[in-house]
Design a protein around this motif. Structure first.
Motif, PDB file in Angstrom:
ATOM      1  N   LYS A 280       0.842  -1.686  -0.564  1.00 34.94           N
ATOM      2  CA  LYS A 280       0.357   0.139   0.047  1.00 34.94           C
ATOM      3  C   LYS A 280       0.350   1.192   0.232  1.00 34.94           C
ATOM      4  CE  LYS A 280      -3.918  -1.916   2.072  1.00 34.94           C
ATOM      5  NZ  LYS A 280      -4.744  -1.776   3.670  1.00 34.94           N
ATOM      6  N   GLY A 284       0.689   3.185  -2.859  1.00 37.73           N
ATOM      7  CA  GLY A 284       0.006   4.842  -2.583  1.00 37.73           C
ATOM      8  C   GLY A 284       0.722   6.058  -3.245  1.00 37.73           C
ATOM      9  N   THR A 287       0.119   6.217  -7.260  1.00 39.48           N
ATOM     10  CA  THR A 287      -1.416   6.670  -7.337  1.00 39.48           C
ATOM     11  C   THR A 287      -2.233   7.063  -6.780  1.00 39.48           C
ATOM     12  OG1 THR A 287      -3.512   6.023  -8.603  1.00 39.48           O
ATOM     13  CG2 THR A 287      -1.778   4.399  -8.247  1.00 39.48           C
ATOM     14  N   VAL A 288      -3.685   7.561  -6.578  1.00 39.62           N
ATOM     15  CA  VAL A 288      -4.989   7.833  -5.358  1.00 39.62           C
ATOM     16  C   VAL A 288      -5.439   6.737  -5.000  1.00 39.62           C
ATOM     17  CG1 VAL A 288      -4.322  10.791  -5.198  1.00 39.62           C
ATOM     18  CG2 VAL A 288      -5.597   9.092  -6.776  1.00 39.62           C
ATOM     19  N   HIS A 289      -4.915   6.210  -6.369  1.00 42.20           N
ATOM     20  CA  HIS A 289      -6.382   4.754  -6.722  1.00 42.20           C
ATOM     21  C   HIS A 289      -5.838   3.550  -6.604  1.00 42.20           C
ATOM     22  CE1 HIS A 289      -8.547   8.115  -8.760  1.00 42.20           C
ATOM     23  NE2 HIS A 289      -7.969   7.972  -9.678  1.00 42.20           N
ATOM     24  N   HIS A 290      -5.565   3.696  -5.128  1.00 43.06           N
ATOM     25  CA  HIS A 290      -4.390   2.411  -5.086  1.00 43.06           C
ATOM     26  C   HIS A 290      -4.827   1.087  -4.711  1.00 43.06           C
ATOM     27  CE1 HIS A 290      -4.353   4.878  -1.369  1.00 43.06           C
ATOM     28  NE2 HIS A 290      -4.281   3.417  -0.804  1.00 43.06           N
ATOM     29  N   HIS A 291      -6.233   1.922  -4.563  1.00 49.45           N
ATOM     30  CA  HIS A 291      -7.378   0.101  -3.700  1.00 49.45           C
ATOM     31  C   HIS A 291      -7.756  -0.286  -4.933  1.00 49.45           C
ATOM     32  CE1 HIS A 291      -7.649   1.696   0.274  1.00 49.45           C
ATOM     33  NE2 HIS A 291      -8.219   3.126   0.041  1.00 49.45           N
ATOM     34  N   ILE A 292      -7.857   0.409  -6.192  1.00 45.77           N
ATOM     35  CA  ILE A 292      -7.635  -0.402  -7.504  1.00 45.77           C
ATOM     36  C   ILE A 292      -6.903  -1.461  -7.570  1.00 45.77           C
ATOM     37  CG2 ILE A 292      -8.632  -1.104  -9.837  1.00 45.77           C
ATOM     38  CD1 ILE A 292      -9.814   2.009  -9.520  1.00 45.77           C
ATOM     39  N   ILE A 293      -6.085  -0.875  -7.723  1.00 47.38           N
ATOM     40  CA  ILE A 293      -4.816  -2.153  -7.324  1.00 47.38           C
ATOM     41  C   ILE A 293      -4.574  -3.375  -6.600  1.00 47.38           C
ATOM     42  CG2 ILE A 293      -2.374  -2.499  -7.906  1.00 47.38           C
ATOM     43  CD1 ILE A 293      -1.961   0.569  -8.996  1.00 47.38           C
ATOM     44  N   THR A 296      -7.646  -5.763  -7.029  1.00 47.17           N
ATOM     45  CA  THR A 296      -6.978  -6.427  -8.559  1.00 47.17           C
ATOM     46  C   THR A 296      -6.320  -7.713  -8.029  1.00 47.17           C
ATOM     47  OG1 THR A 296      -7.538  -5.139  -9.996  1.00 47.17           O
ATOM     48  CG2 THR A 296      -6.284  -6.905 -10.579  1.00 47.17           C
TER      49      THR A 296
END
Length: 326
Positions: A280, A284, A287-293, A296
């Motif tokens: 994380k 982090g 990208t701020v969209h780390h939850h998507i990665i 996945t």
């Protein structure tokens, strides 16, 4: 002959111990604070995941509300340190006793049901607790509590400073390792055998002369204590607590961590917490969209390694032994 699973557990245990020692040495030499505190946080949330694995992996009970006990330990620790006495030992003793009582009381509510209903009840208890804390001004309401004092923790021949990242990392490592060791010992006792029996087939347990209610309640209380003690370390690390520690996202992350590392192995959740925390942190920064990665990656792990990282390692060791046997 040692099984592949036991060899995998031993490898992970030694690896985590070696990594912890190397990290401490690195922190002391370089004066690093970031990675020491990140590793400390990983261990703290690893303790929470350990409590999930006790219920899910050993007893077969999916709890979606372990954040309740984690947040309870964190808030009680903050209150004790700020308003009663800045004593590590007194705080941990109070958290230990009160969390055991809380787990014992709530077990009568949660264990009245099984399966998805048990998961929903534990989820509901955590939600109620989160709302109560969120609206209680004496606990800082939505802002939480700040200003948790720095501790000078006295041992017999030396003293640790909680503001020193390396020293506090060693302390947290020792606490988590102690709880892990005690839990590992219990799994090799008759109580541990009964837990495995409950997970395998609870209905058949009566045919060998055992009741499931008492052992399930013991597991529930121990899980509550482990989560609360882990939570009690959080304000000592960060200096504050917030209602977010009781939110479902914390419980959900603990379940994800346990599944990622390997359910039922005990050491798997600790490994999963370390890897997930550092993953994380790295993602982090990109990208701020780390939850998507991360989501996945979790789906990929579940599909291709349903027993988690530890299960994949066990399978690899077993296949290697088979090839050597040929």
């Amino acid at each position: 002959m040692v099984s592949a699973e036991k060899r995998a557990i031993r490898i992970v245990e030694i690896s985590l111990l070696a990594a912890s020692i190397l990290l401490f040495i690195f922190a002391e030499i370089t004066g690093d604070t970031f990675y020491s505190r990140l590793a400390t946080e990983a261990l703290i949330f690893g303790g929470l995941a350990l409590s999930v694995d006790l219920l899910l992996g050993l007893v077969g009970l999916l709890s979606l509300g372990q954040a309740f006990y984690f947040g309870f330990g964190a808030y009680l620790s903050a209150v004790m340190l700020k308003q009663v006495a800045p004593s590590f030992w007194l705080t941990m003793l109070v958290v230990l006793v009160t969390s055991a009582l809380l787990g014992w009381v709530t077990s009568y509510i949660a264990l009245r049901s099984r399966g998805v209903y048990f998961a929903l009840i534990t989820f509901g208890l955590a939600q109620v607790a989160a709302k109560v804390v969120y609206n209680t001004r004496a606990l800082g309401a939505s802002d939480g509590m700040i200003g948790v004092p720095i501790l000078q923790i006295d041992f017999l021949f030396f003293r640790l400073d909680s503001s020193d990242p390396g020293q506090f990392f060693l302390l947290v490592f020792a606490v988590i390792a102690l709880m892990y060791g005690v839990l590992r010992y219990i799994t090799h006792t008759p109580m541990g055998a009964i837990w495995h029996g409950i997970r395998s087939n609870e209905n058949r347990l009566a045919y060998v002369g055992f009741k499931s209610k008492g052992p399930k309640q013991v597991a529930f209380v121990i899980a509550a204590v482990i989560a609360a003690v882990s939570g009690a370390l959080y304000p000592m690390l960060r200096g504050f607590v917030s209602p977010e520690l009781l939110f479902f996202s914390v419980s959900g992350n603990a379940v994800v961590t346990a599944v990622l590392g390997g359910v039922g192995s005990l050491v798997g959740p600790l490994l999963g917490s370390v890897l997930l925390t550092f993953f994380k942190s790295v993602i982090g920064t990109w990208t701020v969209h780390h939850h998507i990665i991360i989501g996945t990656a979790f789906v990929i792990v579940v599909i291709f390694a349903p027993r988690g990282i530890l299960g994949a390692l066990s399978k690899r060791l077993a296949s290697g032994s088979d090839r050597k046997g040929e």
